[in-house]
Scaffold this motif. Structure first.
Motif, mmCIF file in Angstrom:
data_model
loop_
_atom_site.group_PDB
_atom_site.id
_atom_site.type_symbol
_atom_site.label_atom_id
_atom_site.label_comp_id
_atom_site.label_asym_id
_atom_site.label_seq_id
_atom_site.Cartn_x
_atom_site.Cartn_y
_atom_site.Cartn_z
ATOM 1 N N LEU A 84 0.848 -1.190 0.000
ATOM 2 C CA LEU A 84 0.000 0.000 0.000
ATOM 3 C C LEU A 84 0.883 1.239 0.000
ATOM 4 C CD1 LEU A 84 -2.677 -1.061 2.627
ATOM 5 C CD2 LEU A 84 -3.113 -0.619 0.195
ATOM 6 N N PRO A 85 0.440 2.321 -0.638
ATOM 7 C CA PRO A 85 1.217 3.564 -0.620
ATOM 8 C C PRO A 85 1.390 4.082 0.802
ATOM 9 C CG PRO A 85 -0.561 3.667 -2.240
ATOM 10 C CD PRO A 85 -0.812 2.450 -1.417
ATOM 11 N N ALA A 86 2.460 4.805 1.032
ATOM 12 C CA ALA A 86 2.707 5.386 2.356
ATOM 13 C C ALA A 86 1.878 6.644 2.584
ATOM 14 C CB ALA A 86 4.187 5.704 2.511
ATOM 15 N N GLU A 87 1.634 7.406 1.525
ATOM 16 C CA GLU A 87 0.898 8.680 1.654
ATOM 17 C C GLU A 87 -0.558 8.377 2.036
ATOM 18 O OE1 GLU A 87 -1.381 11.956 1.182
ATOM 19 O OE2 GLU A 87 -1.574 10.415 -0.383
ATOM 20 N N PRO A 88 -1.081 9.005 3.091
ATOM 21 C CA PRO A 88 -2.377 8.613 3.643
ATOM 22 C C PRO A 88 -3.539 8.611 2.648
ATOM 23 C CG PRO A 88 -1.232 10.004 5.209
ATOM 24 C CD PRO A 88 -0.412 10.017 3.946
ATOM 25 N N ALA A 89 -3.656 9.641 1.815
ATOM 26 C CA ALA A 89 -4.786 9.708 0.886
ATOM 27 C C ALA A 89 -4.701 8.596 -0.147
ATOM 28 C CB ALA A 89 -4.825 11.072 0.213
ATOM 29 N N LEU A 90 -3.517 8.384 -0.716
ATOM 30 C CA LEU A 90 -3.349 7.307 -1.691
ATOM 31 C C LEU A 90 -3.547 5.946 -1.042
ATOM 32 C CD1 LEU A 90 -0.265 8.579 -3.752
ATOM 33 C CD2 LEU A 90 -2.674 8.542 -4.452
ATOM 34 N N ARG A 91 -3.082 5.815 0.194
ATOM 35 C CA ARG A 91 -3.254 4.559 0.917
ATOM 36 C C ARG A 91 -4.736 4.241 1.116
ATOM 37 N NH1 ARG A 91 0.325 1.692 4.167
ATOM 38 N NH2 ARG A 91 -0.674 0.254 5.638
ATOM 39 N N ALA A 92 -5.503 5.257 1.482
ATOM 40 C CA ALA A 92 -6.943 5.060 1.685
ATOM 41 C C ALA A 92 -7.626 4.638 0.390
ATOM 42 C CB ALA A 92 -7.573 6.340 2.222
ATOM 43 N N LYS A 93 -7.249 5.259 -0.723
ATOM 44 C CA LYS A 93 -7.866 4.926 -2.009
ATOM 45 C C LYS A 93 -7.483 3.521 -2.456
ATOM 46 C CE LYS A 93 -8.259 9.668 -3.758
ATOM 47 N NZ LYS A 93 -7.835 10.619 -4.815
ATOM 48 N N ALA A 94 -6.220 3.147 -2.263
ATOM 49 C CA ALA A 94 -5.772 1.812 -2.658
ATOM 50 C C ALA A 94 -6.411 0.744 -1.776
ATOM 51 C CB ALA A 94 -4.246 1.732 -2.580
ATOM 52 N N THR A 95 -6.575 1.049 -0.495
ATOM 53 C CA THR A 95 -7.243 0.114 0.409
ATOM 54 C C THR A 95 -8.698 -0.062 0.014
ATOM 55 O OG1 THR A 95 -5.771 0.737 2.233
ATOM 56 C CG2 THR A 95 -7.835 -0.345 2.821
ATOM 57 N N ALA A 96 -9.362 1.036 -0.315
ATOM 58 C CA ALA A 96 -10.763 0.962 -0.740
ATOM 59 C C ALA A 96 -10.904 0.113 -2.001
ATOM 60 C CB ALA A 96 -11.312 2.367 -0.968
ATOM 61 N N LEU A 97 -9.959 0.252 -2.932
ATOM 62 C CA LEU A 97 -9.989 -0.539 -4.157
ATOM 63 C C LEU A 97 -9.920 -2.030 -3.826
ATOM 64 C CD1 LEU A 97 -9.926 -0.377 -7.300
ATOM 65 C CD2 LEU A 97 -7.425 -0.388 -7.120
ATOM 66 N N ALA A 98 -8.983 -2.393 -2.963
ATOM 67 C CA ALA A 98 -8.848 -3.801 -2.566
ATOM 68 C C ALA A 98 -10.090 -4.295 -1.834
ATOM 69 C CB ALA A 98 -7.609 -3.970 -1.691
ATOM 70 N N HIS A 99 -10.618 -3.463 -0.936
ATOM 71 C CA HIS A 99 -11.773 -3.871 -0.149
ATOM 72 C C HIS A 99 -13.042 -3.986 -0.987
ATOM 73 C CE1 HIS A 99 -10.143 -2.775 4.133
ATOM 74 N NE2 HIS A 99 -9.317 -3.555 3.442
ATOM 75 N N SER A 100 -13.094 -3.282 -2.109
ATOM 76 C CA SER A 100 -14.277 -3.403 -2.966
ATOM 77 C C SER A 100 -14.463 -4.845 -3.437
ATOM 78 C CB SER A 100 -14.175 -2.454 -4.167
ATOM 79 O OG SER A 100 -13.224 -2.912 -5.121
ATOM 80 N N ILE A 101 -13.380 -5.595 -3.461
ATOM 81 C CA ILE A 101 -13.463 -7.019 -3.774
ATOM 82 C C ILE A 101 -13.507 -7.847 -2.501
ATOM 83 C CG2 ILE A 101 -12.174 -8.990 -4.701
ATOM 84 C CD1 ILE A 101 -11.322 -7.234 -7.009
ATOM 85 N N ALA A 102 -12.502 -7.659 -1.638
ATOM 86 C CA ALA A 102 -12.341 -8.552 -0.489
ATOM 87 C C ALA A 102 -13.452 -8.408 0.541
ATOM 88 C CB ALA A 102 -10.990 -8.297 0.169
ATOM 89 N N VAL A 103 -14.043 -7.218 0.640
ATOM 90 C CA VAL A 103 -15.062 -6.964 1.657
ATOM 91 C C VAL A 103 -16.470 -6.976 1.069
ATOM 92 C CG1 VAL A 103 -15.880 -5.275 3.370
ATOM 93 C CG2 VAL A 103 -13.434 -5.675 3.074
ATOM 94 N N ASP A 104 -16.599 -6.586 -0.204
ATOM 95 C CA ASP A 104 -17.936 -6.455 -0.792
ATOM 96 C C ASP A 104 -18.322 -7.615 -1.714
ATOM 97 O OD1 ASP A 104 -18.463 -4.062 0.529
ATOM 98 O OD2 ASP A 104 -17.461 -2.880 -1.007
ATOM 99 N N ILE A 105 -17.452 -8.019 -2.625
ATOM 100 C CA ILE A 105 -17.812 -9.103 -3.550
ATOM 101 C C ILE A 105 -17.590 -10.473 -2.917
ATOM 102 C CG2 ILE A 105 -17.416 -10.147 -5.807
ATOM 103 C CD1 ILE A 105 -16.320 -7.508 -6.801
ATOM 104 N N HIS A 106 -16.400 -10.669 -2.359
ATOM 105 C CA HIS A 106 -16.023 -12.007 -1.914
ATOM 106 C C HIS A 106 -16.951 -12.613 -0.867
ATOM 107 C CE1 HIS A 106 -13.236 -14.638 0.690
ATOM 108 N NE2 HIS A 106 -13.745 -15.392 -0.257
ATOM 109 N N PRO A 107 -17.326 -11.892 0.213
ATOM 110 C CA PRO A 107 -18.138 -12.557 1.238
ATOM 111 C C PRO A 107 -19.477 -13.079 0.730
ATOM 112 C CG PRO A 107 -17.148 -10.567 2.112
ATOM 113 C CD PRO A 107 -16.901 -10.546 0.628
ATOM 114 N N VAL A 108 -20.157 -12.290 -0.085
ATOM 115 C CA VAL A 108 -21.471 -12.719 -0.564
ATOM 116 C C VAL A 108 -21.365 -13.827 -1.606
ATOM 117 C CG1 VAL A 108 -21.756 -11.048 -2.447
ATOM 118 C CG2 VAL A 108 -23.761 -11.809 -1.161
ATOM 119 N N CYS A 109 -20.168 -13.947 -2.213
ATOM 120 C CA CYS A 109 -19.948 -15.001 -3.202
ATOM 121 C C CYS A 109 -19.144 -16.167 -2.635
ATOM 122 C CB CYS A 109 -19.250 -14.429 -4.439
ATOM 123 S SG CYS A 109 -20.311 -13.340 -5.391
ATOM 124 N N ASN A 110 -18.953 -16.173 -1.327
ATOM 125 C CA ASN A 110 -18.372 -17.344 -0.694
ATOM 126 C C ASN A 110 -19.250 -18.545 -1.019
ATOM 127 O OD1 ASN A 110 -18.108 -19.331 1.660
ATOM 128 N ND2 ASN A 110 -16.403 -17.936 2.040
#
Length: 212
Positions: A84-110
């Protein structure tokens, strides 16, 4: 460092993510197969490792870790993977991108969720494939749009693999397994091609880890 052990299932998206991270860190590990189809995750032995009855579980550095994103964060922090990027704003955006799959798509498609939905629908025609496609396709379309906000050179968020790539590749494996339409996703497919050429991703692929 003592022996590193990964309690794993070859088709598990969460396990797949962790295998990629271990490979990126150059950590040799011993895989222990937990057969989700046979219900091994509900055995007393496995529940003693993880009361949730889930994979992966990673034994490393004298620790027993659960939850793929937590495991990956530990590997990132302790091995300096730079996921993840070190800069807080970029880090938040990159985390959100990852979570859009890992937190939103993946659990309901388990698979356990889809199987229960199939049971509730009395085995309606097309289940569980229709269920998977209903959630995966829109989720990937949103991910494709979100990618436009990043400098893909050539990975999701930059010139080296990041957390979003670790989440995306397992989801694409599942998308193809369930015959999800991946047309009109040029950014995603370009990232997929870059990741497929990376040895850490190739070695983590389910086909390379299926039981023989």
């Amino acid at each position: 460092m003592g022996e590193v052990v990964l309690f794993d299932f070859w088709r598990s998206s969460a396990s797949y993510r962790v295998r990629i991270a271990l490979n990126l860190a150059g950590i040799a590990y011993r895989p222990v197969f937990v057969d989700l189809k046979a219900g091994d995750q509900k055995s007393q032995d496995h529940l003693a490792r993880n009361p949730q009855g889930l994979v992966p579980v990673l034994d490393i550095d004298g620790l027993r870790l659960t939850q793929s994103l937590a495991i990956i964060d530990y590997l990132d922090q302790s091995r300096g993977l730079g996921l993840l990027p070190a800069e807080p704003a970029l880090r938040a955006k990159a985390t959100a991108l990852a979570h859009s799959i890992a937190v939103d798509i993946h659990p309901v498609c388990n698979l356990s969720v889809a199987q229960y939905a199939t049971k509730l629908s009395n085995g309606a025609e097309g289940m569980p494939g229709d269920w998977m496609r209903h959630f995966i396709r829109p989720g990937l379309l949103a991910f494709e749009t979100l990618l436009a906000g990043f400098d893909q050179t050539p990975y999701c968020t930059g010139s080296s693999p990041g957390l979003a790539d670790l989440c995306l590749m397992p989801q694409l494996y599942n998308a193809r397994r369930w015959q999800v339409d991946l047309s009109y996703l040029p950014r995603i497919l370009a990232v997929e091609a870059a990741c497929a050429d990376h040895p850490a991703f190739a070695a983590a692929h389910p086909n390379a880890n299926a039981p023989t």
